[in-house]
Scaffold this motif. Sequence first.
Motif, PDB file in Angstrom:
ATOM      1  N   ILE A   1       0.836  -1.209   0.000  1.00  0.00           N
ATOM      2  CA  ILE A   1       0.000   0.000   0.000  1.00  0.00           C
ATOM      3  C   ILE A   1       0.868   1.256   0.000  1.00  0.00           C
ATOM      4  O   ILE A   1       0.649   2.195  -0.781  1.00  0.00           O
ATOM      5  N   LEU A   2       1.885   1.282   0.876  1.00  0.00           N
ATOM      6  CA  LEU A   2       2.765   2.451   0.930  1.00  0.00           C
ATOM      7  C   LEU A   2       3.549   2.611  -0.372  1.00  0.00           C
ATOM      8  O   LEU A   2       3.736   3.742  -0.856  1.00  0.00           O
ATOM      9  N   PHE A   3       3.994   1.494  -0.947  1.00  0.00           N
ATOM     10  CA  PHE A   3       4.738   1.589  -2.198  1.00  0.00           C
ATOM     11  C   PHE A   3       3.849   2.082  -3.336  1.00  0.00           C
ATOM     12  O   PHE A   3       4.304   2.860  -4.190  1.00  0.00           O
ATOM     13  N   LEU A   4       2.602   1.630  -3.376  1.00  0.00           N
ATOM     14  CA  LEU A   4       1.692   2.102  -4.422  1.00  0.00           C
ATOM     15  C   LEU A   4       1.452   3.600  -4.307  1.00  0.00           C
ATOM     16  O   LEU A   4       1.385   4.307  -5.317  1.00  0.00           O
ATOM     17  N   ILE A   5       1.321   4.079  -3.067  1.00  0.00           N
ATOM     18  CA  ILE A   5       1.181   5.527  -2.879  1.00  0.00           C
ATOM     19  C   ILE A   5       2.422   6.250  -3.389  1.00  0.00           C
ATOM     20  O   ILE A   5       2.338   7.247  -4.120  1.00  0.00           O
ATOM     21  N   TYR A   6       3.585   5.727  -3.001  1.00  0.00           N
ATOM     22  CA  TYR A   6       4.854   6.320  -3.439  1.00  0.00           C
ATOM     23  C   TYR A   6       4.997   6.249  -4.956  1.00  0.00           C
ATOM     24  O   TYR A   6       5.383   7.247  -5.610  1.00  0.00           O
ATOM     25  N   TYR A   7       4.671   5.110  -5.558  1.00  0.00           N
ATOM     26  CA  TYR A   7       4.870   4.909  -6.989  1.00  0.00           C
ATOM     27  C   TYR A   7       3.922   5.767  -7.821  1.00  0.00           C
ATOM     28  O   TYR A   7       4.339   6.435  -8.777  1.00  0.00           O
ATOM     29  N   PHE A   8       2.626   5.753  -7.474  1.00  0.00           N
ATOM     30  CA  PHE A   8       1.660   6.509  -8.277  1.00  0.00           C
ATOM     31  C   PHE A   8       1.844   8.011  -8.116  1.00  0.00           C
ATOM     32  O   PHE A   8       1.605   8.772  -9.066  1.00  0.00           O
ATOM     33  N   LEU A   9       2.260   8.455  -6.932  1.00  0.00           N
ATOM     34  CA  LEU A   9       2.599   9.872  -6.789  1.00  0.00           C
ATOM     35  C   LEU A   9       3.747  10.232  -7.735  1.00  0.00           C
ATOM     36  O   LEU A   9       3.718  11.297  -8.375  1.00  0.00           O
ATOM     37  N   GLY A  10       4.731   9.349  -7.818  1.00  0.00           N
ATOM     38  CA  GLY A  10       5.841   9.599  -8.728  1.00  0.00           C
ATOM     39  C   GLY A  10       5.412   9.601 -10.185  1.00  0.00           C
ATOM     40  O   GLY A  10       5.879  10.440 -10.971  1.00  0.00           O
ATOM     41  N   VAL A  11       4.528   8.682 -10.567  1.00  0.00           N
ATOM     42  CA  VAL A  11       4.066   8.611 -11.961  1.00  0.00           C
ATOM     43  C   VAL A  11       3.266   9.857 -12.332  1.00  0.00           C
ATOM     44  O   VAL A  11       3.486  10.473 -13.387  1.00  0.00           O
ATOM     45  N   PHE A  12       2.314  10.248 -11.470  1.00  0.00           N
ATOM     46  CA  PHE A  12       1.513  11.434 -11.757  1.00  0.00           C
ATOM     47  C   PHE A  12       2.389  12.685 -11.811  1.00  0.00           C
ATOM     48  O   PHE A  12       2.226  13.535 -12.700  1.00  0.00           O
ATOM     49  N   ALA A  13       3.307  12.821 -10.855  1.00  0.00           N
ATOM     50  CA  ALA A  13       4.176  13.997 -10.847  1.00  0.00           C
ATOM     51  C   ALA A  13       5.072  14.021 -12.083  1.00  0.00           C
ATOM     52  O   ALA A  13       5.312  15.088 -12.665  1.00  0.00           O
ATOM     53  N   GLU A  14       5.557  12.856 -12.502  1.00  0.00           N
ATOM     54  CA  GLU A  14       6.408  12.797 -13.694  1.00  0.00           C
ATOM     55  C   GLU A  14       5.643  13.203 -14.944  1.00  0.00           C
ATOM     56  O   GLU A  14       6.145  13.975 -15.774  1.00  0.00           O
ATOM     57  N   ASN A  15       4.413  12.704 -15.093  1.00  0.00           N
ATOM     58  CA  ASN A  15       3.612  13.064 -16.266  1.00  0.00           C
ATOM     59  C   ASN A  15       3.258  14.551 -16.266  1.00  0.00           C
ATOM     60  O   ASN A  15       3.286  15.203 -17.318  1.00  0.00           O
TER      61      ASN A  15
END
Length: 493
Positions: free
Chosen positions: A418-432
């Motif tokens: 759960i924590l990794f998904l939060i970390y990962y998707f925040l990174g993906v959205f911020a990158e896009n």
Amino acid sequence: MRILDRYILSRFLFNLISSFVIMMFIFIFQSIWLFIDDLAGKGLDMIIIGKFFFYKMPELTEKVLPLTVLLSSILTFGNFAEHYEFAAMKASGISLQRAMLGIIIFMVGLGGVTFYFANNVIPASEQKIFYLRRNIAKLKPAIAIAEGVFSDFESADMNIKVDRKYGENDNFLENVIIHQKTKTNINYRVIKAKTGELKSSENSNIIQLVLNDGQLYENVEGTKSEKRKYPFAQADFEDYTMNIDLSEFNNVDLEEEKDLRTEKMKNISRLTKDIDSIQEDNIRRVTSFSKITSERMGAFIPLPEQDTTLNKKRQFKNGTTHLDFDIFKDSIVNIYPEWQQVQVMNSAKNSTTNVLTSVRGKKKEMNKRYEFHRRHILSLHKKFALAFSCIILFFVGAPLGAIIRKGGLGLPMVIAIILFLIYYFLGVFAENYSKKGNIHPMLGAWLSTLVMLPLGVILTKRATADKGLMSFGRVIDFFKGLLPKKKDKRTTS
């Protein structure tokens, strides 16, 4: 090093290595599903396929390592808390920070290794993957064309369908149908051939397609009265040669492929140099375009100064005389005769339309160049962010494991994912968002890490103070205070 430090570090390394191996296998199988269409059924050797996934592993490490650090830290300190080993440490006067000291030193070293990995190994692996895919396509040109379905070639604005491929390298085709499209995705030419042959050169990105015994149909633009009749041209041929660009198969943007090096293939020194050069080139292009547009419009041309008080009366071509220039404040067209006013208005309209069309085209070009510049900035900061993310995620996972007091692959695995998904998707959205210019690329690279930083500080404080994950006592007491108190109906005798 003390015995306790060696014991804690050995347990952590065991969980780290085992978690890394398991997660890497999971991500490799996920990559197999992504590239199965490009690799399966193409007649490639297992050695070539193995090389492809071997070169893919460094890129996957960028995703696997943060999750591994988070999971292994939760598992290690969760086991310590579950088996009351932390209680024994605290009874001996060893605090949580002291127990984490050996692993903290190790994580700082791991962060340095991760930075070196992101700066040197990952760019080299990206180059290997690029050249490998390009060479596969040159070795077997038919790999880009599937049997029985239309294969799209966006870079060439066309799609191809063949009934059968045969030959040593599947370079001979049978019953070929080709649809060529305009930039607006409208079919304007259809080519059919009974047989065809694919030819390629090791020193070129172009596949040559030679068609035999076929027909060509092409739409013809007629007059307005003929448009309803849909005129077309038809031609028969014995031999017809076409060139197909391989850049679409390489899946590399042409703007980023000038020297076969994208931003992912560059280290920090090359990125820093290219960021400055790209920015200077963008400024030069915008300045040059604005100067040309201004000269084309006749704007901002310096005029000699005149004293308007000396000559207020003026004779114009239409024979009219005015005492001042107030009549021109509504429209400058009034200084021309009526028969010239329509010509002036049409000329101004055409000039404005041409300038706006030129500006729109230049805007699209510059947007691509600005995005290319932002991608370089993003890639530069992601190398630093990856190293720091491993350290910060450790300070999230270690105190969290001490708080939940659970080991094994049950609850710790769920919380880590759960924590990794939060970390990962925040990174993906911020990158896009950063690639499109909605936020600064530096923020796009660091956002997910910055979000996890305060969480790590809070969890470390709570674990040090032996507090739970959440304290609902004050919240319950607050709502109890809002409720009216019941009166004591008992009476004293």
